[in-house]
Design an enzyme around this catalytic site. Structure first.
Site, short mmCIF file in Angstrom:
data_model
loop_
_atom_site.label_atom_id
_atom_site.label_comp_id
_atom_site.label_asym_id
_atom_site.label_seq_id
_atom_site.Cartn_x
_atom_site.Cartn_y
_atom_site.Cartn_z
N GLU A 165 0.87 -1.18 0.00
CA GLU A 165 0.00 0.00 0.00
C GLU A 165 0.90 1.22 0.00
OE1 GLU A 165 -2.39 -0.24 3.51
OE2 GLU A 165 -3.16 -2.21 2.96
N LYS B 239 2.27 4.63 1.63
CA LYS B 239 2.39 5.14 3.00
C LYS B 239 1.98 6.60 2.97
CE LYS B 239 5.47 5.27 7.00
NZ LYS B 239 4.82 6.42 7.54
N ASP C 1 1.16 10.29 4.07
CA ASP C 1 1.81 11.15 5.04
C ASP C 1 0.76 12.02 5.73
OD1 ASP C 1 3.84 12.15 6.50
OD2 ASP C 1 4.78 13.29 4.89
N TYR D 105 -7.15 1.59 6.18
CA TYR D 105 -6.21 0.51 5.83
C TYR D 105 -6.10 -0.59 6.88
CZ TYR D 105 -3.11 3.81 8.32
OH TYR D 105 -2.57 4.68 9.22
N LYS E 127 10.68 3.56 3.43
CA LYS E 127 10.64 5.04 3.44
C LYS E 127 11.42 5.60 2.26
CE LYS E 127 10.02 7.04 7.60
NZ LYS E 127 9.32 8.21 7.99
N CYS F 196 21.05 48.92 -4.53
CA CYS F 196 21.53 47.79 -5.33
C CYS F 196 22.87 47.29 -4.79
CB CYS F 196 21.67 48.21 -6.78
SG CYS F 196 22.43 46.94 -7.81
N CYS G 154 25.56 48.13 -7.91
CA CYS G 154 25.98 49.47 -8.32
C CYS G 154 25.72 50.53 -7.25
CB CYS G 154 25.27 49.87 -9.62
SG CYS G 154 23.49 50.05 -9.44
N CYS H 162 16.60 47.27 -9.74
CA CYS H 162 17.63 48.28 -9.93
C CYS H 162 17.39 48.86 -11.33
CB CYS H 162 19.01 47.63 -9.86
SG CYS H 162 20.31 48.76 -10.39
N CYS I 19 24.32 49.38 -14.46
CA CYS I 19 24.59 48.50 -13.31
C CYS I 19 25.43 47.30 -13.75
CB CYS I 19 23.26 48.04 -12.72
SG CYS I 19 23.43 46.74 -11.51
S1 IVH Z 1 -0.63 0.08 8.66
C1 IVH Z 1 -0.06 -1.92 12.74
N1 IVH Z 1 -0.79 1.25 6.33
O1 IVH Z 1 2.44 5.02 9.04
C2 IVH Z 1 0.22 -1.19 11.47
N2 IVH Z 1 0.04 2.52 8.16
O2 IVH Z 1 4.96 4.85 10.41
C3 IVH Z 1 -0.73 -0.13 11.29
N3 IVH Z 1 0.59 4.83 7.58
O3 IVH Z 1 1.06 4.60 12.23
C4 IVH Z 1 -0.34 0.79 10.23
N4 IVH Z 1 0.02 4.71 5.47
O4 IVH Z 1 -0.01 6.35 10.60
C5 IVH Z 1 -0.43 1.39 7.62
N5 IVH Z 1 -1.02 2.14 4.21
C6 IVH Z 1 -0.69 2.29 5.49
C7 IVH Z 1 -0.20 3.50 6.01
C8 IVH Z 1 0.17 3.57 7.35
C9 IVH Z 1 0.48 5.49 6.42
C10 IVH Z 1 1.11 5.44 8.81
C11 IVH Z 1 0.34 5.12 10.04
C12 IVH Z 1 1.31 4.40 10.90
C13 IVH Z 1 2.59 5.01 10.44
C14 IVH Z 1 3.80 4.22 10.84
#
Ligand code: IVH
Length: 709
Positions: free
Chosen positions: A135, A137, A139, A247, A340, A434, A437, A452, A457
């Site tokens: 999946e 991640k 932010d 998720y 990451k 400036c 100059c 300027c 210049c």
């Molecule tokens: S699963 C027990 N899936 O990343 C595991 N977390 O660095 C539960 N996060 O606390 C998390 N996208 O806030 C999961 N597709 C994703 C995610 C995800 C972002 C975040 C979440 C987690 C943190 C850990």
């Protein structure tokens, strides 16, 4: 020795606890995620090397941050865990090996349990088959949402993983989260976990509103989402356009709970989506870790294609029984890992703010930074655009600032970290004179730029020459800003025309210029004499006359003398020129000083367009005009065309290739490392997007390839 170790452990633990509070409780981090991760890694490594110095209160044993007193506490029915990180492909593979070993050991234990002799059988079980689900991640920040009898009743932040904060009223304002699940027969209790986030477009809109109201900028979508969610007044949250991805499952209770005890995580996601919960589309399963690694790297390249920020890929074991076998540590499951991406934001010291004066006299403030590695390169300078931008961001020399470099976008100072501002600092003010100059700078009422306006210049003069010699213009290798400054300081040149009378002995007499580099420079100057007319037209630096207009003018008039002789009406009649360019061009050519300058270029041997160029243009215009009047925009790097060549190919077919996407754009051609704004805009306007093969087909046939919308 161990005194030192203990001291470093104490330092790291205190510092991480401090940063946890800044990030999780105050939504105002002081260091980048990357720096934070580095602290945690160092602490983990030290603790692993010195188990005798373990401490149950160490931040490595906990999840998230302390709870603030603004919100009521909510105890999670099941703990909300964190994830372990993999910073590169090797760490991802090492995790997969641990998963494999964990599952193999469990099978062996089971086998031992059956025959009871404790020996490992000769035909030990085949390595376990693991299906990985990847999946994105997201932010944002994790929350748990509780539905009872299918109705939304409560939402809580992760907090320390055991106890979170009650943000029910705030989460109730998030349009993505249904107030009622779409099922007639819900379980008694269903807790869904996921990420609250802010889209890039909502973030941009929020900052535009803040700017209009004269309020401080928000630093990034994540902090804005966190700050918006944790408002005392949920009415404020309601104005912030937050979104949500589900998720994960929390507690499920009741007769129908079994429906959510799926065999696979992917099935659970489908079940959540069926209830009307938002589930992200980019979920993919793979049966080898090599395929997972390739997938992670591919998202690393494409991360900017999305309208929301992701900072990695979460890799999970799909099979729920295997997950149970693997179990969890005190803070994170063993069945998942977060890959990451390298950081695109870092914090660093803003050493100074200086102002540079460009070829048009514009005075641009820029940040001088303590060099920092971010977004794949070391950044030591970043533009601050203009006076208002510095004021809006309120960055001051001595500040610790957040620096961002995303993809091929130029580095940017996002804003200061206010909590780290030195005492007694004062807002930066724009210089009145400036720096080159010494004449007064002017900022006309209602304009963003400070200039300027002195005619002589030195900075403007040097920048004009460097622009003339630059890529996209006459492309004179070896004539960068520094060399230009040397030449003007020695009074060898005053303008670009003087380049064409330079002598070898004049160059070698300069400080630290040897015979070889002097010879090379003269050779590249000589080579530039024959540049095609569009390059020369661009190099003149006439306001508004960019490469695209220079190309269409050349296609129409073939030689500089004919462009000079044209009336404003004749120029404006050329498709892609228009009145504004026509006027600045005729005004420029009408000035005696400019005509005299052009004659010096001509007598220096610079080509003003010739029969060959005209013939080439005729060949181009004999191509069938399949793109007549249509606009094709190009972003990113193509394999078989430079940007100019791609534009020329479109123009040769009667089309044009402007620098930005609009409703009228026929197609956006996307190469490697495309600019995210063009892509996002094309997507939002429904403009067809082509890869290079599609572009070649468009050129060949004048038609969009099949399957493009
Ligand atoms: S699963 C027990 N899936 O990343 C595991 N977390 O660095 C539960 N996060 O606390 C998390 N996208 O806030 C999961 N597709 C994703 C995610 C995800 C972002 C975040 C979440 C987690 C943190 C850990």
């Amino acid at each position: 020795m161990s005194v030192d170790v203990q001291r470093r452990l104490d330092e790291l633990r205190a510092s991480i606890a401090h940063h946890n509070e800044r990030y999780h409780t105050l939504d105002a981090p002081e260091i980048s995620d990357a720096d934070y991760d580095a602290l945690v890694r160092e602490l983990r490594a030290l603790e692993a090397d010195h188990p005798e110095l373990a401490d149950a209160t160490s931040p490595t044993q906990a999840v998230g941050g302390p709870i603030s007193s603004t919100f009521a506490a909510v105890e999670h029915a099941r703990p909300m865990m964190s994830l372990d990180n993999a910073m590169d492909a090797d760490e991802l593979r090492a995790w997969a090996e641990r998963v494999g070993r964990g599952l193999t050991a469990a099978t062996e234990d089971a086998a031992v349990g059956q025959d009871g002799d404790g020996d490992v059988e000769a035909d030990s079980p085949a390595p376990p088959v693991v299906e990985y689900v990847c999946e994105l991640k997201f932010d944002g920040l994790a929350i748990s949402v509780r539905f009872e009898q299918g109705r939304f009743v409560q939402a809580a932040t992760r907090g320390d993983g055991r106890v979170g904060e009650d943000v029910t009223a705030n989460v109730a304002t998030i349009a993505d989260i249904p107030h009622r699940l779409s099922t007639d027969a819900p379980p008694d209790v269903l807790e869904v976990r996921g990420e609250v986030y802010m889209t890039r477009s909502s973030f941009d809109a929020l900052n535009a509103r803040a700017e209009a109201a004269g309020e401080p900028h928000f630093v990034n979508p994540r902090n804005s989402a966190a700050g918006s969610l944790r408002q005392k007044d949920a009415a404020v949250t309601a104005t912030r356009d937050l979104s949500f991805w589900s998720y994960q499952l929390g507690e499920v209770v009741g007769a129908r709970a079994g429906e959510f005890a799926t065999a696979r995580h992917t099935e659970l996601l489908a079940a959540l989506a069926a209830l009307g919960l938002p589930v992200n589309d980019h979920v993919e399963t793979f049966s080898s870790i090599d395929a997972v690694v390739a997938h992670c790297l591919s998202w690393q390249e494409r991360r900017h294609d999305l309208d929301y920020e992701i900072d990695g890929v979460v890799v999970k074991v799909d099979d729920i029984v295997q997950r149970e076998t693997l179990g969890s540590t005190s803070r994170a499951p063993r069945w998942a890992i977060a890959y990451k991406f390298p950081p695109e934001e870092q914090t660093t010291l803003l050493r100074d703010i200086q102002v540079s004066v460009g070829r048009t006299g514009r005075a641009t403030p820029f940040a001088v930074l303590e060099p920092v590695f971010v977004g794949g390169s070391t950044v030591s300078m970043a533009t601050l655009h203009n006076e208002d931008q510095v004021q809006v961001k309120d960055v001051r020399p001595g500040d610790t600032v957040v620096v961002r470099k995303a993809g091929d976008v130029i580095p940017e100072v996002v804003g200061p970290v206010p909590s780290l501002r030195p005492a007694g600092s004062v807002p930066w003010s724009f210089p009145t004179h400036c720096p080159s100059c010494g004449n007064p700078l002017v900022r006309p009422e209602g304009e963003a730029d400070t200039r300027c306006v002195a005619p002589d210049c030195p900075a403007q003069r040097d920048q004009k020459i460097a622009f003339f010699a630059g890529r996209g213009a006459m492309d004179i290798e070896g004539l960068g800003e520094q060399m230009v400054e040397k030449l003007t300081a020695a009074e060898l040149i005053r303008d670009p025309a003087d380049l064409y009378t330079l002598q070898l002995d004049e160059l070698t007499a300069l400080d630290r210029v040897g015979a070889t580099s002097a010879g090379n420079l003269l050779a590249s100057i000589d080579e530039s004499r024959g540049r095609p007319l569009p390059k020369l037209l661009t190099a003149l630096g006439i306001r508004h006359l960019g490469p695209a207009a220079a190309r269409v003018l050349t296609a129409e008039f073939h030689t500089l003398d004919r462009v000079m002789a044209a009336t404003p009406e004749e120029l404006a009649a050329v498709d892609g020129v228009g009145e504004v360019i026509a006027n600045t061009v005729t005004t420029w050519f009408a000035l005696d000083a400019n005509r005299e300058y052009l004659e010096r270029l001509r007598s220096g041997g610079v080509s003003f367009g010739d029969a060959d160029a005209a013939a080439a243009a005729d060949v181009a215009s004999s191509l069938s005009q399949t793109l007549e009047g249509r606009a094709v925009v190009v972003t990113g790097t193509l394999a078989n065309f430079s940007r100019d060549e791609a534009a020329d190919a479109v123009i040769a077919r009667g089309g044009k290739s402007p620098g930005s996407v609009s409703k009228k754009t026929l197609a956006l051609v996307v190469g490697d490392s495309p600019g995210s704004s063009k892509l996002t805009k094309a997507e939002s306007l429904g403009v067809p997007i082509l890869d290079e093969a599609g572009f070649e087909q468009l050129l060949a046939t004048g038609e969009l390839p099949d399957g493009t919308a």
